[in-house]
Design a protein around this motif. Structure first.
Motif, PDB file in Angstrom:
ATOM      1  N   ASP A 199       1.134  -1.225   0.013  1.00  0.00           N
ATOM      2  CA  ASP A 199      -0.043  -0.083  -0.044  1.00  0.00           C
ATOM      3  C   ASP A 199       0.778   1.623   0.110  1.00  0.00           C
ATOM      4  O   ASP A 199       2.067   1.520   0.894  1.00  0.00           O
ATOM      5  CB  ASP A 199      -1.103  -0.060   1.508  1.00  0.00           C
ATOM      6  CG  ASP A 199      -0.534  -0.371   2.196  1.00  0.00           C
ATOM      7  OD1 ASP A 199       0.551   0.800   2.771  1.00  0.00           O
ATOM      8  OD2 ASP A 199      -0.563  -0.889   2.928  1.00  0.00           O
ATOM      9  N   VAL A 200       0.334   2.631  -0.308  1.00  0.00           N
ATOM     10  CA  VAL A 200       1.291   3.324  -0.807  1.00  0.00           C
ATOM     11  C   VAL A 200       1.606   4.193   0.746  1.00  0.00           C
ATOM     12  O   VAL A 200       3.032   4.380   0.697  1.00  0.00           O
ATOM     13  CB  VAL A 200       0.081   5.121  -0.819  1.00  0.00           C
ATOM     14  CG1 VAL A 200       0.516   6.638  -0.973  1.00  0.00           C
ATOM     15  CG2 VAL A 200      -0.824   4.130  -2.164  1.00  0.00           C
ATOM     16  N   ALA A 201       1.196   4.291   2.754  1.00  0.00           N
ATOM     17  CA  ALA A 201       2.094   3.673   2.473  1.00  0.00           C
ATOM     18  C   ALA A 201       3.446   3.678   3.498  1.00  0.00           C
ATOM     19  O   ALA A 201       3.996   4.147   3.735  1.00  0.00           O
ATOM     20  CB  ALA A 201       0.789   3.800   4.062  1.00  0.00           C
ATOM     21  N   LYS A 202       3.131   1.780   3.183  1.00  0.00           N
ATOM     22  CA  LYS A 202       4.377   1.207   3.662  1.00  0.00           C
ATOM     23  C   LYS A 202       4.826   1.396   2.169  1.00  0.00           C
ATOM     24  O   LYS A 202       6.433   1.409   2.545  1.00  0.00           O
ATOM     25  CB  LYS A 202       3.973  -0.137   3.491  1.00  0.00           C
ATOM     26  CG  LYS A 202       2.981  -0.868   4.486  1.00  0.00           C
ATOM     27  CD  LYS A 202       3.174  -1.922   4.530  1.00  0.00           C
ATOM     28  CE  LYS A 202       2.460  -2.549   5.048  1.00  0.00           C
ATOM     29  NZ  LYS A 202       1.408  -1.878   5.640  1.00  0.00           N
ATOM     30  N   GLN A 203       4.874   1.862   1.210  1.00  0.00           N
ATOM     31  CA  GLN A 203       5.702   2.275   0.081  1.00  0.00           C
ATOM     32  C   GLN A 203       6.354   3.931   0.332  1.00  0.00           C
ATOM     33  O   GLN A 203       8.110   3.902   0.132  1.00  0.00           O
ATOM     34  CB  GLN A 203       4.927   2.417  -1.379  1.00  0.00           C
ATOM     35  CG  GLN A 203       5.061   1.701  -2.337  1.00  0.00           C
ATOM     36  CD  GLN A 203       3.639   1.521  -3.619  1.00  0.00           C
ATOM     37  OE1 GLN A 203       3.668   2.956  -3.227  1.00  0.00           O
ATOM     38  NE2 GLN A 203       3.686   0.672  -4.573  1.00  0.00           N
ATOM     39  N   ARG A 204       5.902   4.223   0.931  1.00  0.00           N
ATOM     40  CA  ARG A 204       6.470   5.614   1.476  1.00  0.00           C
ATOM     41  C   ARG A 204       7.464   5.353   2.270  1.00  0.00           C
ATOM     42  O   ARG A 204       8.108   6.346   2.345  1.00  0.00           O
ATOM     43  CB  ARG A 204       5.283   6.743   2.085  1.00  0.00           C
ATOM     44  CG  ARG A 204       4.727   8.014   0.732  1.00  0.00           C
ATOM     45  CD  ARG A 204       3.705   8.890   1.441  1.00  0.00           C
ATOM     46  NE  ARG A 204       2.424   9.058   0.699  1.00  0.00           N
ATOM     47  CZ  ARG A 204       1.232   8.861   0.623  1.00  0.00           C
ATOM     48  NH1 ARG A 204       1.385   8.167   2.110  1.00  0.00           N
ATOM     49  NH2 ARG A 204       0.737   8.906   0.231  1.00  0.00           N
TER      50      ARG A 204
END
Length: 83
Positions: free
Chosen positions: A74-79
């Motif tokens: 998910d985007v949060a983990k990618q960040r």
């Protein structure tokens, strides 16, 4: 599922990714991906921190597979991984 055991397992996973020959790691690619993904979702910050280090060690060994794993997060983990 003791928190200390999860942290130690993630540390050992990192050590394996950094030291084992690629041929040995290739045989366990799916299990490695699953373990890394699970460590990134862990409740404890220290396990997640080692999970992020494991991700980058995994990506160093398996560039394409690491990129696909990154894309599935998910985007949060990618960040978090990209910072």
């Amino acid at each position: 599922k003791n928190a200390t055991q999860r942290c130690r397992c993630t540390q050992i996973l990192l050590l394996a990714l950094q030291t084992y020959p690629t041929a040995v790691l290739e045989k366990q690619g799916d299990a490695l991906e699953a373990a890394i993904k699970q460590s990134l979702d862990d409740a404890r910050e220290d396990v997640r921190a080692y999970g992020r280090r494991c991700f980058w060690a995994f990506r160093d060994v398996f560039e394409e597979r690491g990129a696909r794993l990154h894309a599935r997060l998910d985007v949060a983990k990618q960040r978090l991984l990209d910072n």
